[in-house]
Design a protein around this motif. Structure first.
Motif, short mmCIF file in Angstrom:
data_model
loop_
_atom_site.label_atom_id
_atom_site.label_comp_id
_atom_site.label_asym_id
_atom_site.label_seq_id
_atom_site.Cartn_x
_atom_site.Cartn_y
_atom_site.Cartn_z
N VAL A 1 0.84 -1.19 0.00
CA VAL A 1 0.00 0.00 0.00
C VAL A 1 0.88 1.25 0.00
CG1 VAL A 1 -1.81 1.24 1.24
CG2 VAL A 1 -1.77 -1.25 1.30
N THR A 2 0.51 2.23 -0.84
CA THR A 2 1.23 3.50 -0.89
C THR A 2 0.85 4.36 0.30
OG1 THR A 2 -0.48 4.73 -2.09
CG2 THR A 2 1.09 3.45 -3.43
N LYS A 3 1.55 5.48 0.47
CA LYS A 3 1.23 6.38 1.58
C LYS A 3 -0.14 7.02 1.41
CE LYS A 3 4.05 10.15 -0.26
NZ LYS A 3 5.24 10.96 0.01
N THR B 1 10.26 -0.29 -4.68
CA THR B 1 9.12 0.43 -4.11
C THR B 1 8.41 -0.42 -3.07
OG1 THR B 1 8.84 1.71 -6.14
CG2 THR B 1 6.94 1.57 -4.69
N ARG B 2 8.26 -1.71 -3.32
CA ARG B 2 7.56 -2.58 -2.36
C ARG B 2 8.29 -2.59 -1.02
NH1 ARG B 2 9.82 -6.32 -5.93
NH2 ARG B 2 7.91 -6.40 -7.13
N VAL C 1 8.39 -0.80 4.78
CA VAL C 1 9.02 -0.05 5.87
C VAL C 1 7.99 0.84 6.55
CG1 VAL C 1 10.65 1.83 6.38
CG2 VAL C 1 11.37 -0.09 4.98
N ASN C 2 7.16 1.49 5.76
CA ASN C 2 6.21 2.46 6.30
C ASN C 2 4.83 1.89 6.61
OD1 ASN C 2 7.93 4.86 6.13
ND2 ASN C 2 7.84 4.48 3.94
N ARG C 3 4.43 0.86 5.88
CA ARG C 3 3.12 0.25 6.05
C ARG C 3 3.29 -1.25 5.85
NH1 ARG C 3 3.57 4.56 3.65
NH2 ARG C 3 3.94 3.56 1.66
N PRO C 4 3.48 -2.00 6.91
CA PRO C 4 3.83 -3.41 6.78
C PRO C 4 2.71 -4.34 6.32
CG PRO C 4 3.64 -2.81 9.08
CD PRO C 4 3.51 -1.55 8.29
N GLY C 5 1.48 -3.85 6.25
CA GLY C 5 0.38 -4.71 5.82
C GLY C 5 0.52 -5.09 4.35
N VAL C 6 0.48 -6.39 4.08
CA VAL C 6 0.63 -6.92 2.72
C VAL C 6 -0.36 -8.06 2.51
CG1 VAL C 6 3.08 -6.28 2.53
CG2 VAL C 6 2.46 -8.55 3.37
#
Length: 169
Positions: A57-59, A86-87, A92-97
């Motif tokens: 997920v992007t910022k 990018t992934r 780093v900023n949003r660990p949900g995948v």
């Protein structure tokens, strides 16, 4: 196979808990548990890297999906990638995948969870790198700034139209 009996038990427990917590629509769509793989079947299927649709997920909260190989080692999924990808920044900023492996209408593996970066100086890196070399003949360290994203699934659904097509050993 790199999974211990403890790894298999943990994976099986996660898969059973995921089925229990799934909504009616998901359970019916994936015909769970009647058409769910066991942990042993999943591990046997994943003896070599599988190509998954991997989502971060992007910022701005926008999903980004890309096809990439995934390894299954000790009941965790590892995504080989680059530190500069990018992934990796997304994790780093949003660990949900999330990811999905599918083969037409015959097979699906859907996982949701969090990812962490496995750096070359971490003990786990060497084992995962070795497994990757064993399977594909190369490792992420060959790419220069290679890292692995370790996905710890919180939800793991599977579907197999014909369960007997996926042996446990």
């Amino acid at each position: 196979m790199h999974e211990t009996e403890e790894d298999l038990e943990r994976l099986q427990t996660l898969m059973e808990k995921s089925i229990e917590q799934a909504g009616t629509f998901v359970r019916e769509s994936l015909q769970m548990p009647e058409h769910s793989l066991s942990a042993r079947q999943l591990v046997h299927l994943w003896q070599e890297p599988q190509t998954v649709a991997f989502a971060t997920v992007t910022k701005k909260g926008e999903p980004r999906v890309s096809p990439i190989g995934a390894l299954l080692i000790h009941g965790y999924f590892y995504i080989p990638t680059l530190e500069s990808a990018t992934r990796t920044r997304h994790v780093v900023n949003r660990p949900g995948v999330s990811f999905t492996l599918y083969q037409g209408n015959e097979l699906a593996v859907i996982a949701h969870g969090n990812a962490t970066i496995i750096w070359p100086d971490q003990a786990t890196f060497a084992e995962v790198e070795s497994c990757m070399r064993e399977c594909s003949g190369q490792g992420v360290s060959d790419w220069g700034e290679g890292v692995f994203l370790r996905m710890d699934p919180a939800i793991l659904y599977t579907y197999a139209r014909e369960l007997e097509a996926y042996p446990e050993e």
